[in-house]
Motif scaffolding. Structure first.
Motif, PDB file in Angstrom:
ATOM      1  N   LEU A  27      28.322  40.044  17.592  1.00 12.34           N
ATOM      2  CA  LEU A  27      27.406  40.498  18.632  1.00 12.34           C
ATOM      3  C   LEU A  27      26.502  41.598  18.106  1.00 12.34           C
ATOM      4  O   LEU A  27      26.981  42.584  17.540  1.00 12.34           O
ATOM      5  N   ILE A  28      25.207  41.434  18.283  1.00 12.39           N
ATOM      6  CA  ILE A  28      24.225  42.442  17.907  1.00 12.39           C
ATOM      7  C   ILE A  28      23.466  42.834  19.164  1.00 12.39           C
ATOM      8  O   ILE A  28      22.846  41.991  19.813  1.00 12.39           O
ATOM      9  N   ALA A  29      23.538  44.107  19.524  1.00 16.69           N
ATOM     10  CA  ALA A  29      22.896  44.586  20.749  1.00 16.69           C
ATOM     11  C   ALA A  29      21.412  44.271  20.756  1.00 16.69           C
ATOM     12  O   ALA A  29      20.728  44.410  19.740  1.00 16.69           O
ATOM     13  N   LYS A  30      20.909  43.849  21.909  1.00 12.88           N
ATOM     14  CA  LYS A  30      19.494  43.533  22.129  1.00 12.88           C
ATOM     15  C   LYS A  30      19.032  42.338  21.302  1.00 12.88           C
ATOM     16  O   LYS A  30      17.849  42.167  21.031  1.00 12.88           O
ATOM     17  N   SER A  31      19.985  41.496  20.919  1.00  6.83           N
ATOM     18  CA  SER A  31      19.664  40.257  20.198  1.00  6.83           C
ATOM     19  C   SER A  31      20.434  39.093  20.811  1.00  6.83           C
ATOM     20  O   SER A  31      21.112  38.329  20.109  1.00  6.83           O
TER      21      SER A  31
END
Length: 308
Positions: A27-31
């Motif tokens: 998980l990559i924030a804002k992606s």
């Protein structure tokens, strides 16, 4: 790694792992992470792991996927998220919260000018959604998904922030670049063995392909599509008026996010083409690891003050 060391501190952070399908999702924030975690949980029976457990599974899983996002678009989303999460009125997990009952605040926000004359979320909301522009001045609900009607105040603050932010010291997790979230805990630039990397632009289509690949061609999922065009998660219009953001600001954002542009092979946006000769990537050979290394040809400089 030394230049971006403060982006590397958290490692991959959060991972969704499906033992049933031997599939790990970083998980990559804002992606597209809200959509990703929803899909992994509902369609792949995944569980979420953090820290050392997440890294262990990520390094051992046969199939590791991640979604990345065009860096300029992501930066705007990062900024909006960090703006609200570190606002002086936000009292949840915020070291910069100003408690009116405790004036002896110890942690000062690194960019306090962002909140000048704003003491509450309602004050902020009245800037991007002035009561005079609403059908019902007392109805705040219509502000949630409406395009910003701000007068340039928020855009000017973004301009100043971008000029002063050095790009090396993210004060909120949502400001961390994408590439560091794909690296091992060694913080030396060692990449986790990602087997599939996707672009959030085609997220819905790609999640269908992923489902068919791992679950089977019969796989179908019911979209929980929310307002804003996403399967799951928050999708609000920008709170600042993006049309008022200066080209100089966009070019500096390209510099701040150049690591992502280089390593993820995103083309520079048209607003940064004038700087294309300076904003380039280099390749060299790392003798110590015996591998080719890709990195920006220039790095974020020290903070620059260009306030008006």
């Amino acid at each position: 790694p030394q230049i971006y060391k403060n982006h590397l501190k958290g490692g991959i952070g959060l991972l969704s792992y499906s033992k049933k399908y031997n599939l790990a999702y970083i998980l990559i924030a804002k992606s597209g992470s809200s959509t990703g975690r929803y899909m992994m949980k509902t369609e792949f029976d995944a569980v979420e792991l953090r820290g050392r457990n997440a890294l262990k599974e990520a390094m051992n899983a046969d199939n590791i996927i991640a979604f990345v996002r065009e860096p300029l678009s992501r930066f705007y989303s990062q900024y909006d998220e960090a703006y609200v999460r570190t606002a002086p009125w936000q009292n949840t997990q915020n070291p910069y919260y100003i408690d009116p009952n405790n004036p002896q605040q110890t942690t000062v926000h690194p960019f306090p000018f962002l909140y000048e004359n704003l003491r509450s979320y309602q004050d902020y909301e009245n800037v991007f959604c002035p009561p005079s522009t609403r059908r019902n001045p007392n109805n705040r609900r219509e502000c949630v998904f409406r395009q910003s009607k701000e007068d340039g105040t928020l855009a000017k603050r973004l301009d100043r922030f971008v000029q002063e932010y050095d790009g090396r010291n993210p004060y909120d997790v949502h400001l961390i670049l994408q590439v560091p979230k794909l690296l091992s805990k060694k913080s030396d630039g060692t990449l986790i063995n990602i087997t599939e990397l996707y672009n959030t632009t085609n997220a819905e289509h790609d999640w269908k392909l992923i489902a068919k690949k791992y679950i089977g061609q019969h796989a179908e999922f019911t979209k929980n599509k929310k307002k804003g065009g996403v399967i799951e998660g928050r999708s609000y219009p920008r709170r600042f008026d993006k049309s008022l953001v200066s080209k100089e600001t966009e070019r500096r954002i390209c510099l701040l996010a150049l690591l992502d542009y280089c390593c993820l092979n995103f083309p520079l946006p048209s607003s940064c083409e004038e700087e294309a000769k300076e904003l380039t990537c280099t390749m060299d050979y790392d003798d110590e690891r015996g591998a080719v290394r890709v990195q920006p040809s220039v790095f974020p400089d020290v903070a620059r003050v260009n306030a008006s």
